[in-house]
Design a protein around this motif. Structure first.
Motif, mmCIF file in Angstrom:
data_model
loop_
_atom_site.group_PDB
_atom_site.id
_atom_site.type_symbol
_atom_site.label_atom_id
_atom_site.label_comp_id
_atom_site.label_asym_id
_atom_site.label_seq_id
_atom_site.Cartn_x
_atom_site.Cartn_y
_atom_site.Cartn_z
ATOM 1 N N ARG A 87 -15.586 26.574 48.862
ATOM 2 C CA ARG A 87 -14.739 26.305 47.701
ATOM 3 C C ARG A 87 -15.336 25.104 46.959
ATOM 4 O O ARG A 87 -15.259 23.969 47.427
ATOM 5 C CB ARG A 87 -13.306 25.988 48.135
ATOM 6 N N PRO A 89 -15.013 23.138 43.473
ATOM 7 C CA PRO A 89 -14.209 23.048 42.251
ATOM 8 C C PRO A 89 -15.093 22.968 41.014
ATOM 9 O O PRO A 89 -16.237 22.509 41.087
ATOM 10 C CB PRO A 89 -13.414 21.753 42.445
ATOM 11 N N ARG A 272 -3.946 25.968 54.069
ATOM 12 C CA ARG A 272 -4.419 26.624 52.845
ATOM 13 C C ARG A 272 -3.495 27.766 52.447
ATOM 14 O O ARG A 272 -3.199 27.952 51.254
ATOM 15 C CB ARG A 272 -5.857 27.124 53.051
ATOM 16 N N GLU A 277 -3.724 27.209 45.877
ATOM 17 C CA GLU A 277 -4.942 26.700 45.253
ATOM 18 C C GLU A 277 -4.921 25.191 45.027
ATOM 19 O O GLU A 277 -5.796 24.663 44.331
ATOM 20 C CB GLU A 277 -5.174 27.416 43.919
ATOM 21 N N PHE A 279 -5.528 21.228 45.671
ATOM 22 C CA PHE A 279 -6.751 20.589 46.146
ATOM 23 C C PHE A 279 -6.542 20.007 47.541
ATOM 24 O O PHE A 279 -5.651 19.190 47.761
ATOM 25 C CB PHE A 279 -7.162 19.479 45.176
ATOM 26 N N ASP A 295 -11.502 21.746 49.435
ATOM 27 C CA ASP A 295 -12.160 21.672 48.126
ATOM 28 C C ASP A 295 -13.068 20.456 48.015
ATOM 29 O O ASP A 295 -14.022 20.451 47.243
ATOM 30 C CB ASP A 295 -11.103 21.603 47.019
ATOM 31 N N TRP A 337 -18.659 21.952 48.999
ATOM 32 C CA TRP A 337 -17.426 21.401 48.432
ATOM 33 C C TRP A 337 -17.822 20.368 47.394
ATOM 34 O O TRP A 337 -19.005 20.212 47.079
ATOM 35 C CB TRP A 337 -16.588 20.735 49.531
#
Length: 589
Positions: A87, A89, A272, A277, A279, A295, A337
């Motif tokens: 993941r 961002p 999670r 979604e 952070f 993240d 990440w």
């Protein structure tokens, strides 16, 4: 079964470096024993039992060779990120964290006062992160300290959102202190040692903390309920998950068929699933099992108001220790990440800090060049306003990480190099670091940076605001002071007028300069530079004006302005940038 062994034998031709890594983090931690030209990789099975005919598949193994060890690190991280569905961002968050000034002693009033200070200074920070100290005990997260947070954590999250910020919350979700109500009610929820006693995960300000057994169904259900409250009912939008290693400690668990890495990952999967979604920022964590679930990730020990630790321990809190990891783990950023280099501290020494100016600038420089999260750890009601310029100069994050060119040559890399590529040009920003305790003369060969020998390059020293001239084969810092990072811009020189640099951001045009448009008319040249940056900040644009060129006219936002002569062949214009500015300059011969 305690471990799985994989053997690889053979010659590695024409390669000085070999990297062997497990490329997933789903199963137990793995180690590699190297005895060139043979390698043995061990995948620990943590005592999982197999019935007759059953199999346990090890992690995939990546073996690669290359002359460039930095390329191998990039390849490893890329493979791991792809296999684990990392993941990453779209951009790293920014914010303020309560820990590094108050160290758990802050109240809700302190949090709100800092939020007001951020708004007053028009700092482009997004998250207000409430760190350790709000809870009555590790594990009792839903009963905040009534003396410090009398209105409750849900109320405080509402105030933060009303102020236009994202409320963030620190939590150590896989632990319970010995004095907590959670442990008193559920002593069977913790990992046990070989004698059947509760395993000690760490000591928190003198109090014993135990590790929760993440294979226990009741613990898993408790996690779901906890994060439903924190996320859905209280409304927090970012979670800093600390001391995650507790969930992966060796010991007796409810389900002995689950490895330590699998147990840790199961706990993160539950969080999670609940928060969606939002952070998740990992901290104090085994790295591999967290990929694809968090993240962002803290990649080193805590930064601190002291340069070196009080005792010789590379994991102890200290600015130098934190920065060592910022540089050496830069290759993980945007592959696994968003890297969290930890907070920047720009306050003065009379305001709860022991960092001298060069140490503070080095902290700011390396965090800014790392491209990851930018979190402030200062107290805005007490900080000297002049110090905030250092924070502004790394906001927003550039997003890309610099490269430690000498990572495999020096224990503490001294060259942290950020290539900046924009539509209007390309240049290098080089952090040249003196980790030593004495002033020295430092010379950097441009070929070492990948620049073409013999070609002319403009050199600019960012922190000293000094144009160093046009250099060709090397650049020298005559007095490179202890713990100082010389932040140098190197840009190809031309015989025509050029946009040279911007002092509004450490990337020197990589973030705040949106366009540089040139036109030619009647033998002259005209440039229009468009800048956009949130907040209000003073800075300067510099232009190279080689002979026989000179500045004919200059404008700021359509109004005539004069220019400053910085050095022979270099002019500048200083101004306050508020959200957007347009600088126009006409040159003639």
């Amino acid at each position: 079964m305690s471990e799985i062994r994989l053997g690889v034998e053979g010659e590695v031709a024409n390669a000085r470096r070999t990297i062997t890594r497990v490329v997933e983090g789903l199963k137990p931690p793995a180690s590699v024993r190297e005895n060139v030209p043979s390698l043995e990789a061990i995948c620990h099975a943590d005592g999982v039992t197999l019935a007759p005919g059953e199999r346990l598949i090890s992690e995939p193994l990546l073996v690669a060779a290359d002359e460039d060890p930095l390329a191998l690190l990039d390849r490893y991280a890329t493979h791991l990120g792809e296999r684990m569905e990392a993941r990453v961002p779209p951009r790293p968050p920014t914010g303020w964290c309560s820990w590094y000034y108050f160290y758990g002693e802050n109240s809700e009033a302190d949090v709100l006062a800092n939020m007001v200070g951020i708004a007053r200074e028009r700092l482009p920070l997004e998250v207000i992160l409430i760190d350790d100290g709000y809870e009555t005990a590790i594990g009792d997260w839903l009963t905040p300290d009534p003396a410090k947070f009398p209105q409750g954590m849900g109320w405080l999250a509402e105030q933060i959102r009303a102020g236009g910020y994202v409320p963030g919350l620190w939590i150590a979700p896989f632990a319970a202190s010995a004095g907590s109500q959670l442990f008193a009610d559920h002593p069977d929820w913790v990992i046990r040692d070989e004698d059947g006693q509760p395993l000690v995960a760490w000591h928190h300000f003198g109090e014993v903390v135990h590790a929760l057994d993440l294979t226990h169904p009741a613990v898993q259900e408790w996690l779901r309920t906890l994060f439903h409250t924190l996320s859905d009912e209280w409304g927090y939008g970012l979670f800093k998950l600390d001391f995650l290693y507790a969930g992966a400690l060796a010991g007796q668990r409810h389900d002995p068929q689950m490895t330590r890495a699998q147990a840790l990952r199961r706990g993160l999967e539950i969080i999670r699933e609940v928060v969606g979604e939002k952070f998740l920022l990992g901290c104090g964590a085994p790295l591999g099992p967290c990929v694809g679930l968090v993240d962002g990730m803290r990649i080193g020990p805590d930064v601190a108001i002291n340069w070196r630790p009080f005792w010789p321990d590379l994991s102890a809190s200290a600015a130098e220790n934190g920065l060592r990891n910022v540089v050496s783990r830069a290759f993980l950023h945007n592959r696994l990440w968003a890297n969290d280099p930890d907070c920047v501290l720009v306050r003065t020494r009379d305001d709860e800090s022991d960092l001298v100016l060069n140490e503070m600038r080095t902290l700011v420089s390396l965090v800014g060049l790392s491209g990851g999260l930018v979190l402030s750890g200062d107290n805005f009601p007490s900080i000297r306003p002049g110090r905030l310029k250092y924070l502004r100069q790394i906001l927003p994050p550039y997003g890309q990480a610099a490269i430690p060119l000498d990572l495999f040559e020096n224990e503490l890399p001294e060259l942290f190099v950020l290539p900046v590529q924009r539509e209007f040009g390309a240049w290098l920003v080089v952090g040249v670091i003196n980790w030593g305790d004495r002033t020295r003369k430092t010379t950097v060969d441009l070929a070492r940076l990948g620049l073409e020998p013999g070609q002319p390059y403009h050199a600019y020293h960012y922190w000293r605001r000094r144009y160093l001239g046009v250099v060709r084969d090397r650049v020298t810092i005559p007095r490179h002071q202890p713990h100082e990072t010389a932040l140098l811009l190197l840009k190809p020189a031309s015989e025509e007028p050029q946009f040279l640099t911007s002092t509004f951001h450490v990337t020197q045009g990589g973030v705040e300069v949106k366009a540089v448009d040139w036109t030619v008319d009647d033998g002259g040249r005209r440039v229009v530079v468009t800048l956009e940056k949130a907040g209000r900040q003073f800075g300067e644009l510099l232009f190279a004006v080689p002979e026989p060129w000179r500045v004919a006219q200059a404008w700021l936002n359509g109004r005539r302005r004069g220019v400053n002569h910085i050095a022979p062949g270099v002019v500048g214009m200083g101004f306050h940038l508020e959200e957007r500015a347009v600088v126009e300059m006409a040159f003639e011969r």
